[in-house]
Design a protein around this motif. Structure first.
Motif, PDB file in Angstrom:
ATOM      1  N   MET A   1       0.102  -2.194   1.602  1.00 30.16           N
ATOM      2  CA  MET A   1       0.973  -2.279   0.430  1.00 30.16           C
ATOM      3  C   MET A   1       1.576  -0.917   0.064  1.00 30.16           C
ATOM      4  O   MET A   1       1.789  -0.611  -1.116  1.00 30.16           O
ATOM      5  N   SER A   2       1.862  -0.097   1.071  1.00 28.27           N
ATOM      6  CA  SER A   2       2.515   1.181   0.796  1.00 28.27           C
ATOM      7  C   SER A   2       3.969   0.941   0.406  1.00 28.27           C
ATOM      8  O   SER A   2       4.558  -0.101   0.708  1.00 28.27           O
ATOM      9  N   ILE A   3       4.550   1.922  -0.284  1.00 23.82           N
ATOM     10  CA  ILE A   3       5.960   1.835  -0.660  1.00 23.82           C
ATOM     11  C   ILE A   3       6.833   1.617   0.569  1.00 23.82           C
ATOM     12  O   ILE A   3       7.765   0.806   0.554  1.00 23.82           O
ATOM     13  N   GLN A   4       6.509   2.326   1.656  1.00 21.98           N
ATOM     14  CA  GLN A   4       7.335   2.188   2.869  1.00 21.98           C
ATOM     15  C   GLN A   4       7.328   0.752   3.381  1.00 21.98           C
ATOM     16  O   GLN A   4       8.380   0.208   3.765  1.00 21.98           O
ATOM     17  N   PHE A   5       6.153   0.128   3.391  1.00 18.88           N
ATOM     18  CA  PHE A   5       6.081  -1.256   3.854  1.00 18.88           C
ATOM     19  C   PHE A   5       6.804  -2.198   2.894  1.00 18.88           C
ATOM     20  O   PHE A   5       7.559  -3.081   3.325  1.00 18.88           O
ATOM     21  N   LEU A   6       6.608  -2.018   1.605  1.00 16.12           N
ATOM     22  CA  LEU A   6       7.250  -2.893   0.625  1.00 16.12           C
ATOM     23  C   LEU A   6       8.770  -2.765   0.678  1.00 16.12           C
ATOM     24  O   LEU A   6       9.491  -3.754   0.511  1.00 16.12           O
ATOM     25  N   GLN A   7       9.260  -1.567   0.956  1.00 21.90           N
ATOM     26  CA  GLN A   7      10.704  -1.396   1.130  1.00 21.90           C
ATOM     27  C   GLN A   7      11.202  -2.146   2.361  1.00 21.90           C
ATOM     28  O   GLN A   7      12.303  -2.721   2.346  1.00 21.90           O
ATOM     29  N   ARG A   8      10.391  -2.162   3.415  1.00 13.25           N
ATOM     30  CA  ARG A   8      10.754  -2.931   4.610  1.00 13.25           C
ATOM     31  C   ARG A   8      10.812  -4.424   4.292  1.00 13.25           C
ATOM     32  O   ARG A   8      11.678  -5.150   4.815  1.00 13.25           O
ATOM     33  N   VAL A   9       9.900  -4.892   3.451  1.00 10.21           N
ATOM     34  CA  VAL A   9       9.897  -6.307   3.071  1.00 10.21           C
ATOM     35  C   VAL A   9      11.181  -6.656   2.319  1.00 10.21           C
ATOM     36  O   VAL A   9      11.815  -7.682   2.600  1.00 10.21           O
TER      37      VAL A   9
ATOM     38  N   MET B   1      -0.065  -1.775  -4.913  1.00 10.62           N
ATOM     39  CA  MET B   1       0.697  -0.727  -4.241  1.00 10.62           C
ATOM     40  C   MET B   1      -0.196   0.470  -3.895  1.00 10.62           C
ATOM     41  O   MET B   1      -0.935   0.968  -4.747  1.00 10.62           O
ATOM     42  N   TYR B   2      -0.122   0.908  -2.662  1.00  5.85           N
ATOM     43  CA  TYR B   2      -0.993   1.976  -2.159  1.00  5.85           C
ATOM     44  C   TYR B   2      -0.869   3.248  -2.998  1.00  5.85           C
ATOM     45  O   TYR B   2      -1.877   3.838  -3.412  1.00  5.85           O
ATOM     46  N   GLU B   3       0.362   3.668  -3.273  1.00 13.39           N
ATOM     47  CA  GLU B   3       0.575   4.907  -4.030  1.00 13.39           C
ATOM     48  C   GLU B   3       0.050   4.782  -5.459  1.00 13.39           C
ATOM     49  O   GLU B   3      -0.456   5.763  -6.030  1.00 13.39           O
ATOM     50  N   PHE B   4       0.153   3.600  -6.029  1.00 14.27           N
ATOM     51  CA  PHE B   4      -0.379   3.367  -7.370  1.00 14.27           C
ATOM     52  C   PHE B   4      -1.898   3.501  -7.364  1.00 14.27           C
ATOM     53  O   PHE B   4      -2.484   4.155  -8.230  1.00 14.27           O
ATOM     54  N   ARG B   5      -2.539   2.894  -6.376  1.00  7.18           N
ATOM     55  CA  ARG B   5      -4.008   2.967  -6.292  1.00  7.18           C
ATOM     56  C   ARG B   5      -4.478   4.404  -6.034  1.00  7.18           C
ATOM     57  O   ARG B   5      -5.500   4.843  -6.578  1.00  7.18           O
ATOM     58  N   LYS B   6      -3.732   5.142  -5.211  1.00 12.52           N
ATOM     59  CA  LYS B   6      -4.113   6.527  -4.926  1.00 12.52           C
ATOM     60  C   LYS B   6      -3.920   7.415  -6.154  1.00 12.52           C
ATOM     61  O   LYS B   6      -4.728   8.323  -6.409  1.00 12.52           O
ATOM     62  N   ALA B   7      -2.868   7.170  -6.936  1.00 10.48           N
ATOM     63  CA  ALA B   7      -2.650   7.940  -8.164  1.00 10.48           C
ATOM     64  C   ALA B   7      -3.779   7.679  -9.162  1.00 10.48           C
ATOM     65  O   ALA B   7      -4.273   8.604  -9.821  1.00 10.48           O
ATOM     66  N   LYS B   8      -4.205   6.407  -9.261  1.00  7.63           N
ATOM     67  CA  LYS B   8      -5.343   6.070 -10.133  1.00  7.63           C
ATOM     68  C   LYS B   8      -6.597   6.810  -9.700  1.00  7.63           C
ATOM     69  O   LYS B   8      -7.314   7.400 -10.523  1.00  7.63           O
ATOM     70  N   ALA B   9      -6.863   6.789  -8.402  1.00  7.77           N
ATOM     71  CA  ALA B   9      -8.071   7.434  -7.879  1.00  7.77           C
ATOM     72  C   ALA B   9      -8.014   8.943  -8.095  1.00  7.77           C
ATOM     73  O   ALA B   9      -9.020   9.569  -8.474  1.00  7.77           O
ATOM     74  N   ALA B  10      -6.839   9.550  -7.880  1.00 10.95           N
ATOM     75  CA  ALA B  10      -6.692  10.994  -8.053  1.00 10.95           C
ATOM     76  C   ALA B  10      -6.896  11.386  -9.517  1.00 10.95           C
ATOM     77  O   ALA B  10      -7.468  12.449  -9.816  1.00 10.95           O
ATOM     78  N   THR B  11      -6.451  10.533 -10.432  1.00 10.78           N
ATOM     79  CA  THR B  11      -6.642  10.795 -11.863  1.00 10.78           C
ATOM     80  C   THR B  11      -8.120  10.788 -12.220  1.00 10.78           C
ATOM     81  O   THR B  11      -8.609  11.650 -12.963  1.00 10.78           O
ATOM     82  N   GLU B  12      -8.855   9.809 -11.675  1.00  4.88           N
ATOM     83  CA  GLU B  12     -10.293   9.729 -11.952  1.00  4.88           C
ATOM     84  C   GLU B  12     -11.039  10.916 -11.350  1.00  4.88           C
ATOM     85  O   GLU B  12     -11.981  11.444 -11.942  1.00  4.88           O
ATOM     86  N   GLU B  13     -10.623  11.361 -10.163  1.00  5.22           N
ATOM     87  CA  GLU B  13     -11.263  12.524  -9.532  1.00  5.22           C
ATOM     88  C   GLU B  13     -11.049  13.777 -10.378  1.00  5.22           C
ATOM     89  O   GLU B  13     -11.956  14.609 -10.522  1.00  5.22           O
ATOM     90  N   LEU B  14      -9.852  13.903 -10.930  1.00  3.59           N
ATOM     91  CA  LEU B  14      -9.574  15.045 -11.799  1.00  3.59           C
ATOM     92  C   LEU B  14     -10.458  14.999 -13.050  1.00  3.59           C
ATOM     93  O   LEU B  14     -11.000  16.031 -13.478  1.00  3.59           O
TER      94      LEU B  14
ATOM     95  N   GLY C   1       4.315  11.926  -7.744  1.00  5.69           N
ATOM     96  CA  GLY C   1       5.668  12.146  -7.231  1.00  5.69           C
ATOM     97  C   GLY C   1       6.094  11.049  -6.269  1.00  5.69           C
ATOM     98  O   GLY C   1       7.222  10.536  -6.337  1.00  5.69           O
ATOM     99  N   ALA C   2       5.172  10.676  -5.367  1.00  3.39           N
ATOM    100  CA  ALA C   2       5.457   9.595  -4.413  1.00  3.39           C
ATOM    101  C   ALA C   2       5.669   8.269  -5.142  1.00  3.39           C
ATOM    102  O   ALA C   2       6.545   7.473  -4.774  1.00  3.39           O
ATOM    103  N   LEU C   3       4.870   8.032  -6.181  1.00  3.53           N
ATOM    104  CA  LEU C   3       4.978   6.795  -6.956  1.00  3.53           C
ATOM    105  C   LEU C   3       6.333   6.710  -7.650  1.00  3.53           C
ATOM    106  O   LEU C   3       7.010   5.682  -7.589  1.00  3.53           O
ATOM    107  N   ARG C   4       6.720   7.799  -8.273  1.00  5.95           N
ATOM    108  CA  ARG C   4       7.993   7.805  -8.999  1.00  5.95           C
ATOM    109  C   ARG C   4       9.179   7.625  -8.052  1.00  5.95           C
ATOM    110  O   ARG C   4      10.055   6.794  -8.284  1.00  5.95           O
ATOM    111  N   CYS C   5       9.190   8.385  -6.986  1.00 10.72           N
ATOM    112  CA  CYS C   5      10.289   8.317  -6.018  1.00 10.72           C
ATOM    113  C   CYS C   5      10.377   6.926  -5.395  1.00 10.72           C
ATOM    114  O   CYS C   5      11.461   6.357  -5.261  1.00 10.72           O
ATOM    115  N   GLY C   6       9.215   6.383  -5.030  1.00  8.63           N
ATOM    116  CA  GLY C   6       9.193   5.072  -4.384  1.00  8.63           C
ATOM    117  C   GLY C   6       9.646   3.954  -5.289  1.00  8.63           C
ATOM    118  O   GLY C   6      10.434   3.090  -4.881  1.00  8.63           O
ATOM    119  N   THR C   7       9.179   3.950  -6.532  1.00  5.99           N
ATOM    120  CA  THR C   7       9.557   2.866  -7.445  1.00  5.99           C
ATOM    121  C   THR C   7      11.042   2.935  -7.785  1.00  5.99           C
ATOM    122  O   THR C   7      11.713   1.894  -7.884  1.00  5.99           O
TER     123      THR C   7
END
Length: 321
Positions: A36-44, A245-258, A287-293
């Motif tokens: 469910m990465s942005i790149q794949f969803l854009q291909r869909v 969405m992959y980037e959304f899940r990674k942003a969530k995880a990065a926020t929790e790690e911080l 940044g990836a989330l914003r650009c992709g959406t």
């Protein structure tokens, strides 16, 4: 993605071949990209637009009778597509508050190497606020799906009529439209799961359709394969309902790690280098989330124009006849 539509859509059988090849391409893209990465969803989205374009060109070549039911059936299906894409746009546009909150967290820490307790606590409060944004976003999107998508009957028809009278109706138009409805349902459900809201145990991705028989069987097999691929990955991640969405899940995880790192700094003091690593990770994912959406919203806007143009062309064609 699949060449010039006008040069490839020459027959009903050709359209089924285009669906099969396009779905096979998506299957390969699914394997090549993160789930469910942005790149794949854009291909869909690109595939959905391409199939729609091929359908419109084919319909204009079938010499369909003016004033018959085929036009109503086409308009109903394009209206369903239009409504589902508006839900996609509404859901993904609502993500703006979330990535704005995340960007603010990054800005508040960018350049700090020696954090004092006051700043650390402020950022932790901001992270908790970011969590609330996620809860509100997913609840809003869940309601959006429940109130507007369920009425659109996005499902794969496992009881496809294979009677020649149905498949060949209106010079093959009925079979083509039914095929397009099945394929677009699958692609829309993938997009909704990635961009808006998903129930991982949804019966849509876990049905028993084996796609082994019937008209255009190649595209049916390809449809079934892609659906099973998505279902297998949903089982593997064993995720909770929400935005996949992959980037959304990674942003969530990065926020929790911080947050964990900031709490550690508060307890033990020090740790500026580790904090900066977490901040850089967070900055990258938001940044990836914003650009992709934003890119996806642009694709959807272009698709709306194409749907309107397709409807207008067929109406004009019938009027001029």
């Amino acid at each position: 993605m699949m060449g010039n539509p006008s040069s490839t859509t020459t027959s009903v059988n050709g359209f089924y071949t285009i669906l099969s090849r396009g779905l096979d391409d998506l299957d390969r893209a699914f394997v090549a990209h993160n789930f469910m990465s942005i790149q794949f969803l854009q291909r869909v989205i690109s595939s959905l637009r391409s199939f729609h374009s091929h359908l419109n060109i084919l319909v204009q070549k079938l010499h369909l009778p003016v004033g018959e039911k085929w036009l109503d059936e086409y308009m109903d299906e394009s209206s369903r597509l239009w409504e589902a894409c508006h839900v996609l746009k509404s859901g993904i546009s609502a993500m703006e508050n979330y990535y704005s909150a995340g960007t603010n967290i990054v800005s508040s820490l960018d350049g700090y190497y020696n954090l004092n307790p006051q700043i650390s606590r402020q950022v932790i409060r901001a992270i908790i606020g970011c969590r609330r944004e996620i809860v509100g976003l997913e609840e809003e999107n869940k309601n959006l799906v429940e109130t507007r998508i369920q009425a659109l009957s996005l499902r794969l028809d496992e009881n496809i009529s294979v009677e020649p009278k149905f498949i060949n109706g209106f010079n093959g138009f009925r079979g083509v439209l039914h095929a397009m409805k099945n394929v677009s349902s699958l692609l829309l459900m993938i997009l909704l799961s990635g961009l808006v809201y998903c129930w991982p145990k949804s019966s849509f991705f876990h049905g028993g359709h084996d796609g082994q028989a019937g008209f255009g069987s190649g595209f049916m097999v390809a449809t079934s394969r892609l659906r099973q691929r998505v279902a297998a990955e949903l089982n593997r991640i064993d995720g909770q309902p929400g935005i996949l969405m992959y980037e959304f899940r990674k942003a969530k995880a990065a926020t929790e790690e911080l947050k964990v790192e900031l709490e550690r700094v508060l307890e033990y003091e020090g740790g500026g280098e580790e904090i900066q690593e977490k901040v850089e990770s967070l900055k990258s994912w938001f940044g990836a989330l914003r650009c992709g959406t934003e890119s996806v919203v642009g694709q959807l806007d272009d698709f709306f124009d194409e749907i309107v143009e397709g409807r207008k062309k067929l109406l004009d064609m019938c009027t001029h006849k």
